[in-house]
Design an enzyme around this catalytic site. Sequence first.
Site, PDB file in Angstrom:
ATOM      1  N   LYS A 147       0.886  -1.205   0.055  1.00 18.44           N
ATOM      2  CA  LYS A 147      -0.076  -0.105  -0.168  1.00 18.44           C
ATOM      3  C   LYS A 147       0.819   1.279  -0.064  1.00 18.44           C
ATOM      4  O   LYS A 147       0.477   2.092  -0.659  1.00 18.44           O
ATOM      5  CB  LYS A 147      -0.928   0.002   1.181  1.00 18.44           C
ATOM      6  CG  LYS A 147      -2.240  -1.004   0.967  1.00 18.44           C
ATOM      7  CD  LYS A 147      -2.973  -0.552   2.250  1.00 18.44           C
ATOM      8  CE  LYS A 147      -4.288  -1.550   2.393  1.00 18.44           C
ATOM      9  NZ  LYS A 147      -5.181  -1.634   3.470  1.00 18.44           N
TER      10      LYS A 147
ATOM     11  N   LYS B 254      -5.941 -11.546  -6.419  1.00 18.32           N
ATOM     12  CA  LYS B 254      -7.265 -11.645  -5.568  1.00 18.32           C
ATOM     13  C   LYS B 254      -8.280 -10.803  -5.745  1.00 18.32           C
ATOM     14  O   LYS B 254      -8.106  -9.752  -6.097  1.00 18.32           O
ATOM     15  CB  LYS B 254      -6.811 -11.627  -3.912  1.00 18.32           C
ATOM     16  CG  LYS B 254      -6.639 -10.341  -3.543  1.00 18.32           C
ATOM     17  CD  LYS B 254      -6.388 -10.262  -1.809  1.00 18.32           C
ATOM     18  CE  LYS B 254      -6.112  -8.717  -1.467  1.00 18.32           C
ATOM     19  NZ  LYS B 254      -5.795  -8.480   0.206  1.00 18.32           N
TER      20      LYS B 254
ATOM     21  N   LYS C 245     -11.353  -4.744  -3.565  1.00 17.91           N
ATOM     22  CA  LYS C 245     -12.044  -3.450  -4.115  1.00 17.91           C
ATOM     23  C   LYS C 245     -11.270  -2.766  -4.848  1.00 17.91           C
ATOM     24  O   LYS C 245     -11.578  -1.559  -5.595  1.00 17.91           O
ATOM     25  CB  LYS C 245     -12.678  -2.753  -2.589  1.00 17.91           C
ATOM     26  CG  LYS C 245     -11.443  -2.325  -1.504  1.00 17.91           C
ATOM     27  CD  LYS C 245     -12.048  -2.147  -0.175  1.00 17.91           C
ATOM     28  CE  LYS C 245     -10.987  -2.032   0.757  1.00 17.91           C
ATOM     29  NZ  LYS C 245     -11.180  -3.000   1.743  1.00 17.91           N
TER      30      LYS C 245
HETATM   31  P1  TYM Z   1     -10.724  -6.265   5.149  1.00 13.31           P
HETATM   32  O1  TYM Z   1     -11.600  -5.509   5.352  1.00 13.31           O
HETATM   33  O2  TYM Z   1      -9.841  -6.175   3.886  1.00 13.31           O
HETATM   34  O3  TYM Z   1     -11.381  -7.575   4.781  1.00 13.31           O
HETATM   35  C1  TYM Z   1     -12.210  -8.400   5.340  1.00 13.31           C
HETATM   36  C2  TYM Z   1     -12.220  -9.831   5.271  1.00 13.31           C
HETATM   37  O4  TYM Z   1     -12.288 -10.485   3.991  1.00 13.31           O
HETATM   38  C3  TYM Z   1     -10.992 -11.131   3.587  1.00 13.31           C
HETATM   39  N1  TYM Z   1     -10.848 -11.220   2.194  1.00 13.31           N
HETATM   40  C4  TYM Z   1     -10.540 -12.029   1.199  1.00 13.31           C
HETATM   41  N2  TYM Z   1     -10.837 -13.430   1.729  1.00 13.31           N
HETATM   42  C5  TYM Z   1     -10.689 -14.298   0.549  1.00 13.31           C
HETATM   43  N3  TYM Z   1     -10.516 -13.870  -0.723  1.00 13.31           N
HETATM   44  C6  TYM Z   1     -10.439 -12.521  -1.054  1.00 13.31           C
HETATM   45  N4  TYM Z   1     -10.211 -12.137  -2.401  1.00 13.31           N
HETATM   46  C7  TYM Z   1     -10.308 -11.710  -0.012  1.00 13.31           C
HETATM   47  N5  TYM Z   1     -10.555 -10.358   0.096  1.00 13.31           N
HETATM   48  C8  TYM Z   1     -10.615 -10.141   1.414  1.00 13.31           C
HETATM   49  C9  TYM Z   1      -9.851 -10.596   4.385  1.00 13.31           C
HETATM   50  O5  TYM Z   1      -8.945 -11.707   4.700  1.00 13.31           O
HETATM   51  C10 TYM Z   1     -10.608 -10.293   5.614  1.00 13.31           C
HETATM   52  O6  TYM Z   1     -10.663 -11.404   6.659  1.00 13.31           O
HETATM   53  N6  TYM Z   1      -7.307  -6.021   8.539  1.00 13.31           N
HETATM   54  C11 TYM Z   1      -8.207  -6.513   8.264  1.00 13.31           C
HETATM   55  C12 TYM Z   1      -9.715  -6.176   9.188  1.00 13.31           C
HETATM   56  C13 TYM Z   1      -9.263  -6.241  10.551  1.00 13.31           C
HETATM   57  C14 TYM Z   1      -9.282  -7.380  11.398  1.00 13.31           C
HETATM   58  C15 TYM Z   1      -9.081  -7.093  12.635  1.00 13.31           C
HETATM   59  C16 TYM Z   1      -9.508  -8.698  10.926  1.00 13.31           C
HETATM   60  C17 TYM Z   1      -9.134  -5.173  11.536  1.00 13.31           C
HETATM   61  N7  TYM Z   1      -8.799  -5.525  12.934  1.00 13.31           N
HETATM   62  C18 TYM Z   1      -8.960  -8.218  13.612  1.00 13.31           C
HETATM   63  C19 TYM Z   1      -9.311  -9.840  11.923  1.00 13.31           C
HETATM   64  C20 TYM Z   1      -9.073  -9.366  13.360  1.00 13.31           C
HETATM   65  C21 TYM Z   1      -8.800  -6.240   6.876  1.00 13.31           C
HETATM   66  O7  TYM Z   1      -8.313  -5.214   6.284  1.00 13.31           O
HETATM   67  O8  TYM Z   1     -10.031  -7.031   6.260  1.00 13.31           O
END
Ligand code: TYM
Length: 332
Positions: free
Chosen positions: A112, A195, A198
């Site tokens: 990023k 992957k 968004k």
């Molecule tokens: P975020 O908001 O980017 O995504 C939410 C969840 O979706 C999963 N994900 C995917 N899984 C499979 N294939 C894909 N193409 C795909 N795109 C997204 C992500 O792995 C995620 O589980 N850092 C985290 C948010 C967070 C969090 C936490 C998660 C903040 N605090 C504590 C767990 C525990 C994030 O940016 O997810």
Amino acid sequence: RPRVLSGIQPTADSFHLGNYLGALRQWVRLQDTHEAFYMVVDLHAITVEQDPKVLRQRTRVAAAQLLAIGIDPRRSALFVQSHVPEHAQLSWVLECQTGFGEAGRMTQFKDKSAKQGTDRASVGLFTYPVLQAADILLYQANSVPVGEDQRQHLELTRNLAQRFNNRLGKTFTVPEPYILKDTAKIYDLQDPTAKMSKSAATANGLVELLDEPKRSAKKVRSAVTDTGREVVFDAENKAGVSNLLTIYSALSGRAIPELETAYEGKGYGDLKKDLAEVLVEWVTPLQAAVKSYLDDVAELDKILAAGAEQAREVASATLARVYERIGFLPPA
Ligand code: TYM
């Protein structure tokens, strides 16, 4: 009961299929066996610039989507991260236990910040994974359901927990990532080597839960496949078809070998057409449910307030123990 915690960012108008199949679907299931804490991570969202009005709206839409897919506020704490101040408080303590180089090795940060340039990338983007560790450790979570892209952040979380425990006495549960092999990474429909995300290169590769169902169906029907003809799972040589089979299987509950048999003698076109239908049948009622939650914002906000209260009870107990261990003088 063991504890589970996870979070999702309110940084888009809708969740996408990768979010749902990679993580959210497991959130729903784990409610049966775990004491669950699920949150919309607005603190994480502001690591990149957000329009205040849009952020507020997306936070509610995110919560409504979580309710609509089956997060049950009577069983689980559903809340907004900024409603629980302990997240930011524990994050500071953990930042002081994290090596600068250690944080710098996080690949999501490297990707990023490379995109934004180091002068525009915020310090918050750098410390983002430490805040995530705080999210998890505050609740003494045993299990964290996420997609494959979060594995490194979970590893950091485990390291920080162990380091703190070793230095200052057992304080944190060391959490396990809960990553389902089959759906850990859902791929872009137009570029099945990337992957689904968004920030995808093409909007046609991204299936959003709240998009017009007809449009999503069209995206599925025009998904990139390979030049062969047989509908078989082969992630290496048939990335596009394999991704569609993964999605189909997860949405329909039919095993992949069963689908392969069903499509023997048929072509990619049939597979895509049927998957498009399955998708439309699933998102249409889901969208209606989201809308009904958003029609009663007062009730939605009440659910989130109750969730935050439940979360704070656990979070404040952990933070108090941490403050004591660290050596902070308690207020008289
Ligand atoms: P975020 O908001 O980017 O995504 C939410 C969840 O979706 C999963 N994900 C995917 N899984 C499979 N294939 C894909 N193409 C795909 N795109 C997204 C992500 O792995 C995620 O589980 N850092 C985290 C948010 C967070 C969090 C936490 C998660 C903040 N605090 C504590 C767990 C525990 C994030 O940016 O997810």
